[in-house]
Design a protein around this motif. Structure first.
Motif, PDB file in Angstrom:
ATOM      1  N   PHE A  34       9.045  27.010  58.674  1.00 29.43           N
ATOM      2  CA  PHE A  34      10.432  26.610  58.470  1.00 29.43           C
ATOM      3  C   PHE A  34      10.624  26.098  57.059  1.00 29.43           C
ATOM      4  CE2 PHE A  34       8.476  22.577  59.530  1.00 29.43           C
ATOM      5  CZ  PHE A  34       9.190  21.635  58.803  1.00 29.43           C
ATOM      6  N   CYS A  35      11.874  26.175  56.589  1.00 37.27           N
ATOM      7  CA  CYS A  35      12.198  25.677  55.258  1.00 37.27           C
ATOM      8  C   CYS A  35      13.569  25.020  55.291  1.00 37.27           C
ATOM      9  CB  CYS A  35      12.177  26.812  54.233  1.00 37.27           C
ATOM     10  SG  CYS A  35      13.514  28.016  54.436  1.00 37.27           S
ATOM     11  N   MET A  36      13.873  24.319  54.200  1.00 35.99           N
ATOM     12  CA  MET A  36      15.171  23.690  54.027  1.00 35.99           C
ATOM     13  C   MET A  36      15.845  24.256  52.775  1.00 35.99           C
ATOM     14  SD  MET A  36      15.521  21.563  56.528  1.00 35.99           S
ATOM     15  CE  MET A  36      14.456  20.891  57.817  1.00 35.99           C
ATOM     16  N   GLY A  94      16.084  20.088  49.505  1.00 31.18           N
ATOM     17  CA  GLY A  94      14.996  19.193  49.864  1.00 31.18           C
ATOM     18  C   GLY A  94      13.748  19.970  50.233  1.00 31.18           C
ATOM     19  N   ASN A  95      12.905  19.337  51.036  1.00 30.99           N
ATOM     20  CA  ASN A  95      11.585  19.890  51.356  1.00 30.99           C
ATOM     21  C   ASN A  95      11.390  20.073  52.855  1.00 30.99           C
ATOM     22  OD1 ASN A  95      10.416  19.892  48.620  1.00 30.99           O
ATOM     23  ND2 ASN A  95      10.735  17.687  48.771  1.00 30.99           N
ATOM     24  N   PRO A  96      10.580  21.062  53.248  1.00 24.76           N
ATOM     25  CA  PRO A  96       9.897  22.077  52.430  1.00 24.76           C
ATOM     26  C   PRO A  96      10.880  23.103  51.881  1.00 24.76           C
ATOM     27  CG  PRO A  96       9.539  22.536  54.748  1.00 24.76           C
ATOM     28  CD  PRO A  96      10.264  21.222  54.692  1.00 24.76           C
ATOM     29  N   SER A  97      10.750  23.420  50.615  1.00 27.12           N
ATOM     30  CA  SER A  97      11.695  24.313  49.949  1.00 27.12           C
ATOM     31  C   SER A  97      11.525  25.745  50.426  1.00 27.12           C
ATOM     32  CB  SER A  97      11.502  24.246  48.439  1.00 27.12           C
ATOM     33  OG  SER A  97      10.280  24.847  48.067  1.00 27.12           O
ATOM     34  N   THR A  98      12.582  26.509  50.273  1.00 24.67           N
ATOM     35  CA  THR A  98      12.545  27.925  50.649  1.00 24.67           C
ATOM     36  C   THR A  98      11.460  28.665  49.873  1.00 24.67           C
ATOM     37  OG1 THR A  98      14.917  27.879  51.125  1.00 24.67           O
ATOM     38  CG2 THR A  98      13.912  30.047  50.759  1.00 24.67           C
ATOM     39  N   GLU A  99      11.390  28.431  48.573  1.00 27.18           N
ATOM     40  CA  GLU A  99      10.417  29.151  47.750  1.00 27.18           C
ATOM     41  C   GLU A  99       8.990  28.821  48.157  1.00 27.18           C
ATOM     42  OE1 GLU A  99       9.193  30.000  43.082  1.00 27.18           O
ATOM     43  OE2 GLU A  99      11.084  29.004  43.574  1.00 27.18           O
TER      44      GLU A  99
END
Length: 361
Positions: free
Chosen positions: A134-136, A139-144
């Motif tokens: 999963f990503c956000m 904020g974190n965890p970032s998509t990249e």
């Protein structure tokens, strides 16, 4: 044992091994090929102090999908006025709901749990061929960081799953934008699919209905009205072709029909207005007060646009909107939690993901 080939046609030394048959001995290991699934949610600050909140809000409110005013006008206002004050108020709101045990926001806790449950379901069906993370967006965890991590684990195909049932430019579109920006920076791009809006998916509607029934069964009396409260958007978004408002109305209608409720027993409203523009309405805070003044003593509020409870539901609805209803003469306020990591919600997410993974698994 016979050699295998991966999807690129490269022959592997041996089933399960990581070195290509034709590669020299000193060739770097090649990760086993897998399919990745990424659940993407809006975002969360790392902490509730001023600077953590400012970093988060700056990233969020600088997104042109969220606020599309001229940068020359918006950025001075944002940097010199809004971000000097709003981090304090937002920090207080987050502190009132913060998961102290894990020192993180409830959104982060819930999204992680959704990911773990979805991973378990897909692993049971497909073994170790699927990596779920999963990503956000902010904020974190970032998509990249997450997309790069999945690629490093051998995911040459990735399904990107924005957790927004109803499509909107400031949510679904900006999440997808960020995923594509990551691909623009990669030398070797994985194949990427995005999950479309699922506002009318029967499993999603059934999970919403089940959550309402459970809340009604647990209440001391049956709510007279169910308020479906969605995050608002400026009215001009609707006029410019964004389908969000229409999809919200359809979700409400399908939920009402699934539960067999009368028209007057369900209303749609919109919350979280920001800025001077006219937004789609009615505003939830005004709607609940109006219901109280009309003599409704017990209402329930559900938030179908949120896949996980967050500051907009745990703080805004359960505090501000509840207070507005009670102050106007209402007596009993029932909040129907978001679907979160309910088993029926995870089943719905799995069904949607399986459909979009067709041909990859």
């Amino acid at each position: 044992m016979a050699a295998l080939e991966n999807s690129a046609g490269n022959e592997l030394v041996h089933p399960g091994e990581d070195r290509l048959a034709q590669a020299p001995v000193d060739h770097p290991p090649v990760p086993r090929q897998k399919v990745g699934v990424v659940l993407a949610n809006l975002g969360t600050p790392d902490a509730t102090d001023y600077w953590s909140m400012r970093r988060y809000l700056n990233e969020f409110l600088s997104d042109r999908r969220v606020v599309d005013y001229s940068r020359w006008l918006w950025q001075p206002l944002l940097q010199l006025v809004i971000l000097t004050k709003r981090p304090f108020a937002s920090g207080r709101a987050y502190r009132s709901i913060w998961n102290e045990a894990l020192d993180e926001s409830p959104l982060l806790t819930i999204t992680r749990e959704q990911t773990e449950k979805l991973a378990a379901r897909l692993e049971a069906e497909h073994g170790g061929r699927v990596e779920v993370d999963f990503c956000m967006r902010y904020g974190n965890p970032s998509t990249e960081s997450v997309l790069r991590r999945l690629q490093a684990r051998g995911c040459e195909r990735i399904l990107f799953f924005p957790l927004y049932p109803q499509y909107a430019s400031p949510t679904t579109a900006t999440a997808n934008d960020q995923a594509f920006r990551t691909l623009m920076r990669l030398k070797w791009q994985p194949a990427l699919r995005t999950v479309p809006a699922y506002f009318a998916h029967p499993d999603y509607i059934a999970a919403l209905a089940a959550s309402v029934r459970e809340a009604y069964d647990a209440a001391t009396s049956t709510p007279e009205v169910l308020v479906a409260s969605y995050h608002g958007v400026p009215k001009r978004y609707l006029e410019e072709g964004d389908p969000y408002h229409c999809q919200c109305l359809k979700t409400t209608r399908l939920l009402k029909e699934h539960m067999g409720l009368a028209d007057e027993a369900v209303v749609t409203a919109f919350q979280s207005k920001f800025g001077p523009e006219e937004w789609v309405g009615p505003a939830t805070v005004d709607q609940v007060a109006a219901l109280a003044r009309q003599g409704r003593k017990h209402i329930a509020v559900i938030s179908p646009a949120f896949a996980a409870d967050c500051v907009e539901t745990l703080e805004e609805i359960q505090q501000e909107i509840r207070d507005a209803f009670l102050a106007a003469g209402g007596e009993t306020f029932t909040y129907v939690p978001c679907l979160n990591a309910r088993d029926d919600h995870v089943r719905a997410l799995a069904a949607i993901a399986e459909n979009e993974l067709a041909g990859w698994l």
